[in-house]
Design a protein around this motif. Sequence first.
Motif, mmCIF file in Angstrom:
data_model
loop_
_atom_site.group_PDB
_atom_site.id
_atom_site.type_symbol
_atom_site.label_atom_id
_atom_site.label_comp_id
_atom_site.label_asym_id
_atom_site.label_seq_id
_atom_site.Cartn_x
_atom_site.Cartn_y
_atom_site.Cartn_z
ATOM 1 N N ALA A 72 0.836 -1.206 0.000
ATOM 2 C CA ALA A 72 0.000 0.000 0.000
ATOM 3 C C ALA A 72 0.867 1.250 0.000
ATOM 4 O O ALA A 72 0.569 2.232 -0.697
ATOM 5 N N LEU A 73 1.943 1.239 0.782
ATOM 6 C CA LEU A 73 2.844 2.387 0.819
ATOM 7 C C LEU A 73 3.525 2.608 -0.532
ATOM 8 O O LEU A 73 3.643 3.738 -1.003
ATOM 9 N N ARG A 74 3.956 1.523 -1.177
ATOM 10 C CA ARG A 74 4.608 1.662 -2.480
ATOM 11 C C ARG A 74 3.641 2.193 -3.531
ATOM 12 O O ARG A 74 3.996 3.071 -4.336
ATOM 13 N N ASP A 75 2.401 1.675 -3.529
ATOM 14 C CA ASP A 75 1.392 2.168 -4.476
ATOM 15 C C ASP A 75 1.107 3.644 -4.239
ATOM 16 O O ASP A 75 0.974 4.435 -5.186
ATOM 17 N N GLU A 76 1.023 4.006 -2.964
ATOM 18 C CA GLU A 76 0.747 5.401 -2.603
ATOM 19 C C GLU A 76 1.889 6.312 -3.035
ATOM 20 O O GLU A 76 1.661 7.404 -3.578
ATOM 21 N N LEU A 77 3.120 5.852 -2.817
ATOM 22 C CA LEU A 77 4.294 6.641 -3.191
ATOM 23 C C LEU A 77 4.322 6.858 -4.700
ATOM 24 O O LEU A 77 4.638 7.953 -5.183
ATOM 25 N N GLU A 78 3.961 5.838 -5.462
ATOM 26 C CA GLU A 78 3.922 5.956 -6.922
ATOM 27 C C GLU A 78 2.878 6.970 -7.363
ATOM 28 O O GLU A 78 3.119 7.796 -8.244
ATOM 29 N N GLU A 79 1.704 6.934 -6.741
ATOM 30 C CA GLU A 79 0.637 7.873 -7.089
ATOM 31 C C GLU A 79 1.012 9.300 -6.715
ATOM 32 O O GLU A 79 0.766 10.239 -7.463
ATOM 33 N N ARG A 80 1.600 9.461 -5.538
ATOM 34 C CA ARG A 80 1.982 10.794 -5.074
ATOM 35 C C ARG A 80 2.992 11.450 -6.004
ATOM 36 O O ARG A 80 2.990 12.670 -6.177
ATOM 37 N N ALA A 81 3.871 10.636 -6.577
ATOM 38 C CA ALA A 81 4.979 11.182 -7.360
ATOM 39 C C ALA A 81 4.619 11.453 -8.815
ATOM 40 O O ALA A 81 5.411 12.048 -9.539
ATOM 41 N N ARG A 194 -0.383 17.135 -3.619
ATOM 42 C CA ARG A 194 0.719 16.611 -4.442
ATOM 43 C C ARG A 194 0.943 17.492 -5.658
ATOM 44 O O ARG A 194 -0.031 18.038 -6.197
ATOM 45 N N ARG A 195 2.142 17.734 -6.161
ATOM 46 C CA ARG A 195 3.400 17.281 -5.611
ATOM 47 C C ARG A 195 3.813 18.301 -4.563
ATOM 48 O O ARG A 195 3.872 19.488 -4.827
ATOM 49 N N TYR A 196 4.081 17.821 -3.358
ATOM 50 C CA TYR A 196 4.098 18.648 -2.159
ATOM 51 C C TYR A 196 5.222 19.676 -2.158
ATOM 52 O O TYR A 196 6.278 19.469 -2.730
ATOM 53 N N ASP A 197 4.951 20.797 -1.483
ATOM 54 C CA ASP A 197 5.853 21.946 -1.474
ATOM 55 C C ASP A 197 6.884 21.794 -0.353
ATOM 56 O O ASP A 197 6.526 21.840 0.830
ATOM 57 N N PRO A 198 8.166 21.630 -0.690
ATOM 58 C CA PRO A 198 9.193 21.482 0.360
ATOM 59 C C PRO A 198 9.260 22.677 1.307
ATOM 60 O O PRO A 198 9.561 22.512 2.496
ATOM 61 N N SER A 199 8.988 23.883 0.801
ATOM 62 C CA SER A 199 9.070 25.056 1.672
ATOM 63 C C SER A 199 7.965 25.047 2.720
ATOM 64 O O SER A 199 8.153 25.552 3.832
ATOM 65 N N LEU A 200 6.812 24.461 2.385
ATOM 66 C CA LEU A 200 5.737 24.347 3.377
ATOM 67 C C LEU A 200 6.098 23.352 4.473
ATOM 68 O O LEU A 200 5.785 23.563 5.646
ATOM 69 N N LEU A 201 6.767 22.270 4.079
ATOM 70 C CA LEU A 201 7.213 21.303 5.078
ATOM 71 C C LEU A 201 8.218 21.941 6.025
ATOM 72 O O LEU A 201 8.154 21.750 7.244
#
Length: 281
Positions: A72-81, A194-201
Motif C-alpha cells: 500500500a505504501l509503495r502504491d501510494e508513493l507511486e501515485e503521489r509522485a 501533491r506534488r508537495y511543497d518542500p518550503s511548506l514542510l
Amino acid sequence: MEGKSVAARIHDAIHRLTPAEKRAARGLLGAYPTLGLAPVAEFGQQAGASSATVLRFVSQLGYKSYPDFQRALRDELEERAKSPLQRGQSANVGAGGDNHFLDRFVSQAADNLRGSAGLIPPSEFEAVCQRIAEAKGQCYLGGGRFTDFLAGYMEAHLRLIRPGMRRFDGRPATRADQMIDVRPGDTAILFDVRRYDPSLLEAAGELAARRAQIILITDEWMSPVSRYAKLVLPCRTALDRTWDANGSLFTLVEAIIARVTELAWPIASKRIGSIEPGGVP
C-alpha cells in the motif's frame, strides 16, 4: 477504509492505539513513508517499538500483513509522485469527439466531494472549526503553488469573522520574517497537495518548534506536513485527467467558513455589522 492513504488511516486510528503502537505511528509519520518500507525489525528499532508492536500497529490500520502494508505504501508513493504529464498520458489526453466530457467531469467532481466527506471524521472537522472560532492568538494561513489561492480566499472571509488573521507570504524569505511573530498556542492553517511543497514542510517544522497548532488541509495521499499537524482534513482531488481538481478543497473551505461564522456569531455579527451599510459600528 478503502481508498484511504496509510497516513489517513493512522490519523483515524491514533485515538485507539496503545502507547507503544503510538510510538510506531509517530515514528512512521516522522519519516513517512520511507520507514514503512524498511524491514519490520528496522522499523521497530527506528520507532522505539518492538517488531510485535509494529505488526499490531499495522493490523490496527486494517492491513492483513506487513507485506500488504508495504505494498500500500509503495502504491501510494507511486501515485503521489506522478507528474501532470504522466497522468495526462494515462488519461489518453488528446482523444477527440467527446461530447459528454463536461458531464463526466462534473460527475467525477461530485464523487470527489462525497468521497471527501467520507474521509473527514465529523469530530475532526468540528475540532478545526472550534479552534478557529475560539480566536485565541493569531491564526496564520499559507499554501503552495496551486493552493495558496485557497489560503487567500479563506483569510479574506475569516478576517471579517475573528481578529488576528494573518496570511503567510509566498516568498520563503518573507515567510521566515513572519515566523518571528509566531507565539505558542497560535494556529496555522496550511494547504498542501501533491506534488508537495518542500518550503511548506520546512515552515511546518518551524511552526511546530514554536509550538503553534497546525491544521493541515491536504489530498488523499497526505502531505508530509501531516507529521507536524494536530488536525488533518484530507480531501479527494484525483481525476483520471492531467490535473487534479481542487473543487473538494474549495468546498471544504466554504464549509469551514460557514461553520466558524455560526460558532463565532456573537463576535462575527459585530465585526460584519461594523462595515456593512446600516450596520452597528
